[in-house]
Design a protein around this motif. Sequence first.
Motif, short mmCIF file in Angstrom:
data_model
loop_
_atom_site.label_atom_id
_atom_site.label_comp_id
_atom_site.label_asym_id
_atom_site.label_seq_id
_atom_site.Cartn_x
_atom_site.Cartn_y
_atom_site.Cartn_z
N UNK A 4 0.83 -1.21 0.00
CA UNK A 4 0.00 0.00 0.00
C UNK A 4 0.87 1.26 0.00
N UNK A 5 2.01 1.22 0.65
CA UNK A 5 2.94 2.34 0.54
C UNK A 5 3.37 2.53 -0.91
N UNK A 6 3.63 1.42 -1.61
CA UNK A 6 3.98 1.50 -3.04
C UNK A 6 2.82 2.09 -3.84
N UNK A 7 1.59 1.74 -3.47
CA UNK A 7 0.42 2.31 -4.14
C UNK A 7 0.41 3.83 -3.95
N UNK A 8 0.74 4.29 -2.75
CA UNK A 8 0.79 5.74 -2.51
C UNK A 8 1.78 6.40 -3.47
N UNK A 9 2.94 5.80 -3.62
CA UNK A 9 3.93 6.35 -4.55
C UNK A 9 3.44 6.29 -5.99
N UNK A 10 2.84 5.16 -6.36
CA UNK A 10 2.34 5.02 -7.74
C UNK A 10 1.25 6.04 -8.03
N UNK A 11 0.40 6.35 -7.05
CA UNK A 11 -0.67 7.32 -7.29
C UNK A 11 -0.12 8.73 -7.46
N UNK A 12 1.08 8.97 -6.99
CA UNK A 12 1.71 10.27 -7.24
C UNK A 12 2.08 10.39 -8.71
N UNK A 13 2.41 9.23 -9.34
CA UNK A 13 2.73 9.21 -10.77
C UNK A 13 1.45 9.24 -11.61
N UNK A 14 0.46 8.44 -11.18
CA UNK A 14 -0.82 8.38 -11.88
C UNK A 14 -1.88 7.94 -10.87
N UNK A 15 -2.83 8.83 -10.54
CA UNK A 15 -3.85 8.50 -9.54
C UNK A 15 -4.65 7.23 -9.85
N UNK A 16 -4.66 6.81 -11.11
CA UNK A 16 -5.40 5.60 -11.49
C UNK A 16 -4.90 4.36 -10.75
N UNK A 17 -3.62 4.37 -10.35
CA UNK A 17 -3.08 3.21 -9.64
C UNK A 17 -3.72 3.00 -8.28
N UNK A 18 -4.52 3.93 -7.82
CA UNK A 18 -5.27 3.75 -6.57
C UNK A 18 -6.19 2.54 -6.61
N UNK A 19 -6.60 2.12 -7.81
CA UNK A 19 -7.48 0.94 -7.89
C UNK A 19 -6.79 -0.31 -7.36
N UNK A 20 -5.45 -0.32 -7.34
CA UNK A 20 -4.74 -1.45 -6.75
C UNK A 20 -5.13 -1.63 -5.29
N UNK A 21 -5.26 -0.54 -4.56
CA UNK A 21 -5.72 -0.62 -3.17
C UNK A 21 -7.15 -1.16 -3.12
N UNK A 22 -7.97 -0.74 -4.06
CA UNK A 22 -9.34 -1.24 -4.12
C UNK A 22 -9.40 -2.74 -4.33
N UNK A 23 -8.58 -3.25 -5.23
CA UNK A 23 -8.57 -4.70 -5.46
C UNK A 23 -8.00 -5.46 -4.26
N UNK A 24 -7.02 -4.88 -3.60
CA UNK A 24 -6.43 -5.53 -2.43
C UNK A 24 -7.49 -5.76 -1.35
N UNK A 25 -8.30 -4.75 -1.07
CA UNK A 25 -9.32 -4.92 -0.04
C UNK A 25 -10.52 -5.71 -0.56
N UNK A 26 -10.90 -5.52 -1.82
CA UNK A 26 -12.08 -6.21 -2.37
C UNK A 26 -11.85 -7.72 -2.45
N UNK A 27 -10.70 -8.14 -2.96
CA UNK A 27 -10.43 -9.58 -3.07
C UNK A 27 -10.36 -10.21 -1.69
#
Length: 176
Positions: free
Chosen positions: A87-110
């Motif tokens: 999730x820390x990596x997701x925070x960094x990725x969302x700084x590059x492109x906010x779309x990567x926030x969906x990775x956090x969504x899939x982590x909790x949804x799955x």
Amino acid sequence: MLNRIFQYWVYATLPAALLLIGLYPFIGAGIALPVYLALPIYMAHQFEEHDADRFAAFLNELLTPRRRGLTAADIWVVNVVFVWFALLAVFYLTRLDPAWGVLAGYLVAVNALLHVVWAVRLRRYNPGLWSAAVLFLPLATWIFAATPAPILIHLVAMLVVIVLHAAIAYRASQPA
């Protein structure tokens, strides 16, 4: 010393989650609120799941004695390395492109869907079920609604999370 860390890490989750929520105004700028909340909410889920080693006992009871199961070190690696740092990596990725926030969504949804499927299939509670159902499902919905992403990012994020969960299942199901 590492054994104590592996055994007691879960008791840091609730204070750390509250600290992270309090720090959002200072360090969360540029990260969508629901994406940022994935980490402290996941930490609350981890407390329900792993307090008193409930999840390991549950999982290892389901597996036959001929299966490896998950050790305290395995659980620490999964939850600290593959959740907190992912999730820390997701925070960094969302700084590059906010779309990567969906990775956090899939982590909790799955994770939530797996808890619900286990509960239905086994017809009983499993450690982490309540927080997964009550916190993760609405959070995943909020993340997906607040984070527009192209289909390719959705597919990559979903694949990463599925591979992660499959690797955990593979490790636990190895012969003892």
